[in-house]
Design a protein around this motif. Structure first.
Motif, PDB file in Angstrom:
ATOM      1  N   GLU A 211       0.852  -1.180   0.000  1.00  0.00           N
ATOM      2  CA  GLU A 211       0.000   0.000   0.000  1.00  0.00           C
ATOM      3  C   GLU A 211       0.888   1.230   0.000  1.00  0.00           C
ATOM      4  N   LEU A 212       0.680   2.096  -0.972  1.00  0.00           N
ATOM      5  CA  LEU A 212       1.386   3.366  -1.027  1.00  0.00           C
ATOM      6  C   LEU A 212       0.417   4.455  -0.622  1.00  0.00           C
ATOM      7  N   GLU A 213       0.771   5.199   0.405  1.00  0.00           N
ATOM      8  CA  GLU A 213      -0.013   6.346   0.842  1.00  0.00           C
ATOM      9  C   GLU A 213       0.750   7.581   0.374  1.00  0.00           C
ATOM     10  N   VAL A 214       0.188   8.276  -0.602  1.00  0.00           N
ATOM     11  CA  VAL A 214       0.858   9.423  -1.203  1.00  0.00           C
ATOM     12  C   VAL A 214       0.151  10.697  -0.742  1.00  0.00           C
ATOM     13  N   GLU A 215       0.893  11.565  -0.099  1.00  0.00           N
ATOM     14  CA  GLU A 215       0.342  12.804   0.426  1.00  0.00           C
ATOM     15  C   GLU A 215       0.174  13.814  -0.715  1.00  0.00           C
ATOM     16  N   MET A 216      -1.080  14.251  -0.954  1.00  0.00           N
ATOM     17  CA  MET A 216      -1.384  15.161  -2.058  1.00  0.00           C
ATOM     18  C   MET A 216      -2.387  16.232  -1.638  1.00  0.00           C
TER      19      MET A 216
ATOM     20  N   SER B 230       1.027  11.752 -10.898  1.00  0.00           N
ATOM     21  CA  SER B 230       1.261  13.150 -11.235  1.00  0.00           C
ATOM     22  C   SER B 230      -0.003  13.952 -10.958  1.00  0.00           C
ATOM     23  N   ALA B 231       0.182  15.234 -10.730  1.00  0.00           N
ATOM     24  CA  ALA B 231      -0.952  16.117 -10.477  1.00  0.00           C
ATOM     25  C   ALA B 231      -0.614  17.505 -10.997  1.00  0.00           C
ATOM     26  N   LYS B 232      -1.635  18.163 -11.507  1.00  0.00           N
ATOM     27  CA  LYS B 232      -1.465  19.517 -12.010  1.00  0.00           C
ATOM     28  C   LYS B 232      -2.733  20.295 -11.696  1.00  0.00           C
ATOM     29  N   LYS B 233      -2.550  21.384 -10.974  1.00  0.00           N
ATOM     30  CA  LYS B 233      -3.696  22.224 -10.651  1.00  0.00           C
ATOM     31  C   LYS B 233      -4.100  22.996 -11.894  1.00  0.00           C
ATOM     32  N   GLU B 234      -5.350  22.891 -12.235  1.00  0.00           N
ATOM     33  CA  GLU B 234      -5.882  23.622 -13.378  1.00  0.00           C
ATOM     34  C   GLU B 234      -6.093  25.070 -12.962  1.00  0.00           C
ATOM     35  N   ASN B 235      -6.320  25.939 -13.927  1.00  0.00           N
ATOM     36  CA  ASN B 235      -6.625  27.334 -13.609  1.00  0.00           C
ATOM     37  C   ASN B 235      -7.902  27.360 -12.786  1.00  0.00           C
ATOM     38  N   ARG B 236      -7.742  27.678 -11.542  1.00  0.00           N
ATOM     39  CA  ARG B 236      -8.883  27.657 -10.634  1.00  0.00           C
ATOM     40  C   ARG B 236      -9.532  29.028 -10.562  1.00  0.00           C
ATOM     41  N   GLU B 237     -10.823  28.994 -10.380  1.00  0.00           N
ATOM     42  CA  GLU B 237     -11.624  30.213 -10.307  1.00  0.00           C
ATOM     43  C   GLU B 237     -11.122  31.164  -9.218  1.00  0.00           C
ATOM     44  N   GLU B 238     -10.716  30.597  -8.072  1.00  0.00           N
ATOM     45  CA  GLU B 238     -10.295  31.445  -6.949  1.00  0.00           C
ATOM     46  C   GLU B 238      -8.951  32.131  -7.202  1.00  0.00           C
ATOM     47  N   ASP B 239      -8.167  31.689  -8.208  1.00  0.00           N
ATOM     48  CA  ASP B 239      -6.885  32.310  -8.532  1.00  0.00           C
ATOM     49  C   ASP B 239      -6.997  33.390  -9.606  1.00  0.00           C
TER      50      ASP B 239
ATOM     51  N   MET C 235      -5.131  12.417   0.605  1.00  0.00           N
ATOM     52  CA  MET C 235      -4.277  11.234   0.628  1.00  0.00           C
ATOM     53  C   MET C 235      -4.698  10.278  -0.488  1.00  0.00           C
ATOM     54  N   LEU C 236      -3.751   9.956  -1.365  1.00  0.00           N
ATOM     55  CA  LEU C 236      -3.975   8.970  -2.419  1.00  0.00           C
ATOM     56  C   LEU C 236      -3.435   7.636  -1.922  1.00  0.00           C
TER      57      LEU C 236
END
Length: 111
Positions: free
Chosen positions: A19-24, A44-53, A90-91
């Protein structure tokens, strides 16, 4: 992808596998991708252009917008054997242990 940010990971061994617990923290489920290629499991992860930004001018921005990490899991696994669950930053990836090869001894008759 930003190499300065490494996804912190706990790896646990169970009777059935690993089990891999990946902090995200801060990522939404649909911003995370998990792939298996040539024995490497890549998160992998990439934050999309978020409304709050939108419309904000940052003087300094240290919080990463993307990250990636690969784990070697061997070439015997298929993507159907690996499960993933994301909850509260957590993933959790569940990876079965590779089945041992048939190691029975066989005698070869000499003619």
């Amino acid at each position: 992808f930003d190499d300065q940010y490494t996804l912190r990971t706990n790896i646990k061994e169970t009777n059935e596998g690993y089990e891999l617990e990946v902090e995200m923290p801060g990522y939404k489920k649909d911003e995370i991708k998990v792939s298996l290629d040539d024995g490497y499991l890549t998160v992998s992860a990439k934050k999309e252009n978020r409304e709050e930004d939108n419309g904000k001018h940052y003087l300094r921005k240290e919080i990463t917008e993307s990250c990636q990490r690969s784990y070697y899991v061997g070439t015997e696994l298929s993507q159907e054997q690996i499960t993933a669950k994301y909850d509260n930053g957590m993933l959790v990836l569940t990876i079965p242990k590779a089945q041992p090869k048939n190691t029975q001894s066989h005698f070869i008759e000499i003619a």
